[in-house]
Design an enzyme around this catalytic site. Sequence first.
Site, PDB file in Angstrom:
ATOM      1  N   SER A 148       0.831  -1.202   0.000  1.00  0.00           N
ATOM      2  CA  SER A 148       0.000   0.000   0.000  1.00  0.00           C
ATOM      3  C   SER A 148       0.863   1.249   0.000  1.00  0.00           C
ATOM      4  O   SER A 148       1.613   1.515   0.943  1.00  0.00           O
ATOM      5  CB  SER A 148      -0.911   0.008   1.230  1.00  0.00           C
ATOM      6  OG  SER A 148      -1.481   1.301   1.345  1.00  0.00           O
ATOM      7  N   HIS A 168      -1.168  -1.247  -4.231  1.00  0.00           N
ATOM      8  CA  HIS A 168      -2.458  -0.932  -3.617  1.00  0.00           C
ATOM      9  C   HIS A 168      -2.545   0.578  -3.384  1.00  0.00           C
ATOM     10  O   HIS A 168      -1.656   1.175  -2.779  1.00  0.00           O
ATOM     11  CB  HIS A 168      -2.564  -1.692  -2.296  1.00  0.00           C
ATOM     12  CG  HIS A 168      -3.877  -1.586  -1.612  1.00  0.00           C
ATOM     13  ND1 HIS A 168      -4.955  -2.385  -1.932  1.00  0.00           N
ATOM     14  CD2 HIS A 168      -4.296  -0.776  -0.600  1.00  0.00           C
ATOM     15  CE1 HIS A 168      -5.972  -2.087  -1.141  1.00  0.00           C
ATOM     16  NE2 HIS A 168      -5.614  -1.103  -0.326  1.00  0.00           N
ATOM     17  N   ASP A 224      -4.885   3.716  -1.906  1.00  0.00           N
ATOM     18  CA  ASP A 224      -5.971   4.007  -0.969  1.00  0.00           C
ATOM     19  C   ASP A 224      -6.498   5.425  -1.175  1.00  0.00           C
ATOM     20  O   ASP A 224      -5.862   6.397  -0.780  1.00  0.00           O
ATOM     21  CB  ASP A 224      -5.451   3.886   0.465  1.00  0.00           C
ATOM     22  CG  ASP A 224      -5.153   2.448   0.833  1.00  0.00           C
ATOM     23  OD1 ASP A 224      -6.089   1.637   0.771  1.00  0.00           O
ATOM     24  OD2 ASP A 224      -3.995   2.144   1.162  1.00  0.00           O
ATOM     25  N   MET A 228      -9.159   8.195  -0.152  1.00  0.00           N
ATOM     26  CA  MET A 228     -10.058   8.526   0.977  1.00  0.00           C
ATOM     27  C   MET A 228     -10.644   9.921   0.776  1.00  0.00           C
ATOM     28  O   MET A 228      -9.923  10.827   0.353  1.00  0.00           O
ATOM     29  CB  MET A 228      -9.268   8.522   2.287  1.00  0.00           C
ATOM     30  CG  MET A 228      -8.568   7.219   2.576  1.00  0.00           C
ATOM     31  SD  MET A 228      -7.628   7.354   4.101  1.00  0.00           S
ATOM     32  CE  MET A 228      -6.717   5.806   4.057  1.00  0.00           C
ATOM     33  N   HIS A 283      -8.290   0.999  -4.124  1.00  0.00           N
ATOM     34  CA  HIS A 283      -9.225   0.818  -3.002  1.00  0.00           C
ATOM     35  C   HIS A 283      -9.884   2.160  -2.707  1.00  0.00           C
ATOM     36  O   HIS A 283      -9.255   3.057  -2.142  1.00  0.00           O
ATOM     37  CB  HIS A 283      -8.423   0.296  -1.784  1.00  0.00           C
ATOM     38  CG  HIS A 283      -9.226   0.139  -0.542  1.00  0.00           C
ATOM     39  ND1 HIS A 283      -8.633  -0.035   0.700  1.00  0.00           N
ATOM     40  CD2 HIS A 283     -10.559   0.105  -0.324  1.00  0.00           C
ATOM     41  CE1 HIS A 283      -9.578  -0.148   1.616  1.00  0.00           C
ATOM     42  NE2 HIS A 283     -10.755  -0.058   1.029  1.00  0.00           N
ATOM     43  N   MET A 319     -12.144   4.388  -0.665  1.00  0.00           N
ATOM     44  CA  MET A 319     -12.849   4.598   0.610  1.00  0.00           C
ATOM     45  C   MET A 319     -13.586   5.923   0.499  1.00  0.00           C
ATOM     46  O   MET A 319     -13.242   6.923   1.131  1.00  0.00           O
ATOM     47  CB  MET A 319     -11.831   4.605   1.762  1.00  0.00           C
ATOM     48  CG  MET A 319     -11.341   3.217   2.109  1.00  0.00           C
ATOM     49  SD  MET A 319      -9.807   3.243   3.047  1.00  0.00           S
ATOM     50  CE  MET A 319      -8.637   3.329   1.691  1.00  0.00           C
ATOM     51  N   MET A 340     -11.362  -5.926   5.214  1.00  0.00           N
ATOM     52  CA  MET A 340     -10.597  -4.982   6.042  1.00  0.00           C
ATOM     53  C   MET A 340     -10.315  -5.638   7.393  1.00  0.00           C
ATOM     54  O   MET A 340     -11.233  -6.091   8.076  1.00  0.00           O
ATOM     55  CB  MET A 340     -11.388  -3.687   6.268  1.00  0.00           C
ATOM     56  CG  MET A 340     -11.551  -2.801   5.050  1.00  0.00           C
ATOM     57  SD  MET A 340     -10.033  -2.431   4.165  1.00  0.00           S
ATOM     58  CE  MET A 340      -9.033  -1.658   5.438  1.00  0.00           C
ATOM     59  N   ASP A 379      -6.532  -6.492   4.191  1.00  0.00           N
ATOM     60  CA  ASP A 379      -5.903  -5.165   4.254  1.00  0.00           C
ATOM     61  C   ASP A 379      -5.956  -4.605   5.668  1.00  0.00           C
ATOM     62  O   ASP A 379      -7.047  -4.397   6.219  1.00  0.00           O
ATOM     63  CB  ASP A 379      -6.676  -4.247   3.287  1.00  0.00           C
ATOM     64  CG  ASP A 379      -6.103  -2.847   3.179  1.00  0.00           C
ATOM     65  OD1 ASP A 379      -5.032  -2.578   3.740  1.00  0.00           O
ATOM     66  OD2 ASP A 379      -6.763  -2.018   2.497  1.00  0.00           O
TER      67      ASP A 379
HETATM   68  C1  DX5 Z   1      -6.350   1.578   5.561  1.00  0.00           C
HETATM   69  C2  DX5 Z   1      -5.906   1.279   4.163  1.00  0.00           C
HETATM   70  C3  DX5 Z   1      -4.765   0.334   4.115  1.00  0.00           C
HETATM   71  C4  DX5 Z   1      -3.501   0.847   4.766  1.00  0.00           C
HETATM   72  C5  DX5 Z   1      -2.815  -0.354   5.369  1.00  0.00           C
HETATM   73  O1  DX5 Z   1      -7.533   2.285   5.528  1.00  0.00           O
HETATM   74  O2  DX5 Z   1      -6.959   0.694   3.415  1.00  0.00           O
HETATM   75  O3  DX5 Z   1      -4.490  -0.097   2.784  1.00  0.00           O
HETATM   76  O4  DX5 Z   1      -2.624   1.488   3.892  1.00  0.00           O
HETATM   77  O5  DX5 Z   1      -1.761   0.079   6.148  1.00  0.00           O
HETATM   78  P1  DX5 Z   1      -0.989  -0.891   7.141  1.00  0.00           P
HETATM   79  O6  DX5 Z   1      -0.468  -2.049   6.338  1.00  0.00           O
HETATM   80  O7  DX5 Z   1       0.087  -0.008   7.698  1.00  0.00           O
HETATM   81  O8  DX5 Z   1      -1.983  -1.330   8.183  1.00  0.00           O
HETATM   82 ZN    ZN Z   2      -6.476  -0.241   1.436  1.00  0.00          ZN
END
Ligand code: DX5
Ligand code: ZN
Length: 214
Positions: free
Chosen positions: A6, A31, A33, A35, A64, A66, A135, A173
Amino acid sequence: MQVSPSLLAADFGRLDSEIDMLNSSQADMVHLDVMDGVFVPNISFGFPVLNAVGRRSEKPLDVHLMIVEPQKYISKVRDCGAAIMNVHQEACVHLDRTINEIKQAGMKAAVTLNPSTPVAMLEDVIGELDMVLLMSVNPGFGGQKFIMNTLQKVKRLRDLIEASGSHAKIEVDGGVNEHTGRLLAEAGADILVAGSYVFAAENPHEAISRLRNL
Ligand code: DX5
Ligand code: ZN
């Protein structure tokens, strides 16, 4: 085991070299993320960054989202070069339609479940899915502690996939490291997302290889 590092945990001041590091690693995907500060209590990055990563990455993009109303952005995600688009079940009122639109746009369709959402919510769409993202932390932040109940959830999802003849892969994840990664491998996960475990490692290449060999 496949690994999808990620980028949230990368140093954004030198994104090019972080992507080059992944290009020369054993990572299977990258990956990303996204948000929006509404679906989750944090804001990360959006399309300008996704486009830049898409241009430089030699690994498939595992995006991903969110965000609320992810169905509004299907073509924009595709135009970034995404291979897989993950939408949250909790964010999609018409999930079946959204899954079909993602596939029509030429991407693999994945649905993500928050820790509090039961696997049974996917019973009626599992046959259409290429991947399910479980998750193992509450989404919004990297570096959180792995929720152990996820191991039971992986097993329940594996049972659902087998019972329905689905080809969906299981990705997990949040809070993944060598220890939790091994437990997930035993439980039946196919793909591990890892942010801080990879990017905070002294040797990220080795961290990726360690997860890959689980
Ligand atoms: C959290 C994200 C993850 C995050 C994971 O909301 O979806 O992808 O980057 O980070 P680690 O591996 O540090 O928990
Ligand atoms: Zn993620």
